[in-house]
Motif scaffolding. Structure first.
Motif, PDB file in Angstrom:
ATOM      1  N   SER A 126       0.940  -0.922  -0.137  1.00 38.32           N
ATOM      2  CA  SER A 126      -0.024  -0.007   0.010  1.00 38.32           C
ATOM      3  C   SER A 126       0.825   1.178   0.114  1.00 38.32           C
ATOM      4  O   SER A 126       1.920   1.451   0.773  1.00 38.32           O
ATOM      5  CB  SER A 126      -1.096  -0.058   1.199  1.00 38.32           C
ATOM      6  N   ASP A 130       7.891  -0.983  -0.216  1.00 38.80           N
ATOM      7  CA  ASP A 130       8.659  -0.864  -1.505  1.00 38.80           C
ATOM      8  C   ASP A 130       9.986  -1.165  -1.349  1.00 38.80           C
ATOM      9  O   ASP A 130      10.683  -1.635  -2.163  1.00 38.80           O
ATOM     10  CB  ASP A 130       8.014   0.548  -2.084  1.00 38.80           C
ATOM     11  N   GLY A 143      10.041   1.943  -7.619  1.00 35.42           N
ATOM     12  CA  GLY A 143      10.718   3.194  -8.180  1.00 35.42           C
ATOM     13  C   GLY A 143      12.024   3.279  -8.452  1.00 35.42           C
ATOM     14  O   GLY A 143      12.955   2.454  -7.573  1.00 35.42           O
ATOM     15  N   ASN A 154      14.057   5.350  -7.774  1.00 32.25           N
ATOM     16  CA  ASN A 154      15.116   5.985  -6.591  1.00 32.25           C
ATOM     17  C   ASN A 154      15.123   4.722  -5.601  1.00 32.25           C
ATOM     18  O   ASN A 154      16.419   4.953  -4.899  1.00 32.25           O
ATOM     19  CB  ASN A 154      13.914   7.177  -6.066  1.00 32.25           C
TER      20      ASN A 154
HETATM   21  P1  ATP Z   1       6.184   1.672   1.951  1.00 35.18           P
HETATM   22  O1  ATP Z   1       5.154   1.435   3.192  1.00 35.18           O
HETATM   23  O2  ATP Z   1       5.989   0.637   1.031  1.00 35.18           O
HETATM   24  O3  ATP Z   1       7.520   1.745   2.544  1.00 35.18           O
HETATM   25  P2  ATP Z   1       6.579   4.261   1.493  1.00 35.18           P
HETATM   26  O4  ATP Z   1       5.928   5.229   2.401  1.00 35.18           O
HETATM   27  O5  ATP Z   1       8.107   4.016   1.508  1.00 35.18           O
HETATM   28  O6  ATP Z   1       5.703   2.961   1.260  1.00 35.18           O
HETATM   29  P3  ATP Z   1       5.516   5.725  -0.804  1.00 35.18           P
HETATM   30  O7  ATP Z   1       5.298   7.227  -0.252  1.00 35.18           O
HETATM   31  O8  ATP Z   1       4.169   4.914  -0.896  1.00 35.18           O
HETATM   32  O9  ATP Z   1       6.445   4.941  -0.257  1.00 35.18           O
HETATM   33  O10 ATP Z   1       6.324   5.941  -2.144  1.00 35.18           O
HETATM   34  C1  ATP Z   1       6.626   4.995  -2.941  1.00 35.18           C
HETATM   35  C2  ATP Z   1       7.255   5.422  -4.152  1.00 35.18           C
HETATM   36  O11 ATP Z   1       6.438   6.412  -5.066  1.00 35.18           O
HETATM   37  C3  ATP Z   1       8.335   6.406  -4.063  1.00 35.18           C
HETATM   38  O12 ATP Z   1       9.745   5.782  -3.552  1.00 35.18           O
HETATM   39  C4  ATP Z   1       8.568   6.890  -5.262  1.00 35.18           C
HETATM   40  O13 ATP Z   1       9.104   6.143  -6.027  1.00 35.18           O
HETATM   41  C5  ATP Z   1       7.086   7.126  -5.847  1.00 35.18           C
HETATM   42  N1  ATP Z   1       6.728   8.421  -5.510  1.00 35.18           N
HETATM   43  C6  ATP Z   1       5.895   9.110  -6.692  1.00 35.18           C
HETATM   44  N2  ATP Z   1       5.765  10.315  -6.064  1.00 35.18           N
HETATM   45  C7  ATP Z   1       5.995  10.432  -4.946  1.00 35.18           C
HETATM   46  C8  ATP Z   1       6.031  11.432  -3.980  1.00 35.18           C
HETATM   47  N3  ATP Z   1       5.413  12.756  -4.211  1.00 35.18           N
HETATM   48  N4  ATP Z   1       6.596  11.248  -2.707  1.00 35.18           N
HETATM   49  C9  ATP Z   1       7.223  10.217  -2.351  1.00 35.18           C
HETATM   50  N5  ATP Z   1       7.259   9.379  -3.384  1.00 35.18           N
HETATM   51  C10 ATP Z   1       6.702   9.382  -4.498  1.00 35.18           C
END
Ligand code: ATP
Ligand code: ZN
Length: 226
Positions: free
Chosen positions: A15, A56, A74, A76
């Motif tokens: 998610s 992720d 991603g 990144n």
């Molecule tokens: P997880 O719980 O799976 O670790 P997370 O909080 O680390 O989730 P998300 O914020 O859902 O990750 O972001 C996942 C990916 O979405 C990022 O690594 C990036 O590649 C992409 N992404 C696209 N737009 C954004 C944004 N505005 N901010 C952050 N990530 C973004």
């Protein structure tokens, strides 16, 4: 485990920002997945595929270690993990099958709005908070900048106000979060999108055939989205 089951394993974010688009891509490619099921593993009903839903951050490692066959993540996160593994002398092999049309964002340097910024040299001697210490470290090295990097897993954007850092290096898509925290984006160090990756040394002919069947569908879906 014995490899009697040759179901193709695909890792996706459980998610977050990539999960809806990843799931939509699978669905558009004809994979019948039970969407309501909130389990770690979702069986695809009409193909020999299992979908693994994970953080992720775990996806690059799962593919690089050969635990999953494919993954959507991603660039990144993928690049950060590669750099970290290179430093640790761990394996970091994978193949990019496709750069996808979602998950676009940039990894940027931001400083307090009132600060003067005249290029990377302004960061000399400063402390920078980030979730991407290796990507930032590479950039600083390329620029010949000597700065201290503080690794934070979350709340990076409040670090300057909290007195933990002078600047941050964080993901940006609109810039609204930066503005809300009194920061301004001053340099983009990395541009990212979601990618579909495959583990190296995938040799099972049935699995390779399945991937050959999926790729034209993915290309078709992306063309239709253009
Ligand atoms: P997880 O719980 O799976 O670790 P997370 O909080 O680390 O989730 P998300 O914020 O859902 O990750 O972001 C996942 C990916 O979405 C990022 O690594 C990036 O590649 C992409 N992404 C696209 N737009 C954004 C944004 N505005 N901010 C952050 N990530 C973004
Ligand atoms: Zn994450």
């Amino acid at each position: 485990p014995a490899t009697e089951s040759k179901r193709l394993r695909i890792a996706m974010q459980k998610s977050g920002r990539l999960s809806v688009d990843s799931q939509a891509l699978f669905t558009s490619c004809g994979l019948k997945i039970n969407l309501r099921e909130q389990r770690l593993i979702a069986h695809v009903e009409n193909m020999d595929i299992d979908i693994l839903r994970v953080r992720d951050d775990d996806i690059p490692g799962l593919v690089m270690d050969g635990v999953c066959d494919l993954g959507i993540v991603g660039e990144n996160v993928l690049e950060e993990e590669s750099l970290q593994r290179q430093l640790d002398n761990d394996s970091f092999d994978y193949t990019v099958l496709k750069r996808l049309d979602f998950g676009g964002c940039r990894l940027s340097i931001a400083v307090p709005q009132e600060d003067e910024y005249r290029g990377p040299a302004s960061l000399d001697g400063k402390t920078i908070a980030t979730t991407y210490p290796r990507l930032l470290g590479r950039y600083l090295k390329q620029q010949g900048v000597n700065a201290r990097v503080v690794n934070l897993k979350g709340s990076v954007e409040v670090a300057p106000r909290a007195g933990l850092a002078d600047a941050i290096c964080d993901l940006v898509s609109t810039g609204a979060t930066l503005e809300a925290n009194g920061l301004k984006e001053v340099d983009v160090i990395y541009r990212s999108k979601a990618v579909l990756i495959q583990r190296k040394e995938l040799t099972d002919s049935k699995q390779l055939k399945l991937i050959d069947k999926l790729m034209p569908r993915i290309n078709g879906v992306m063309q239709a989205n253009e």
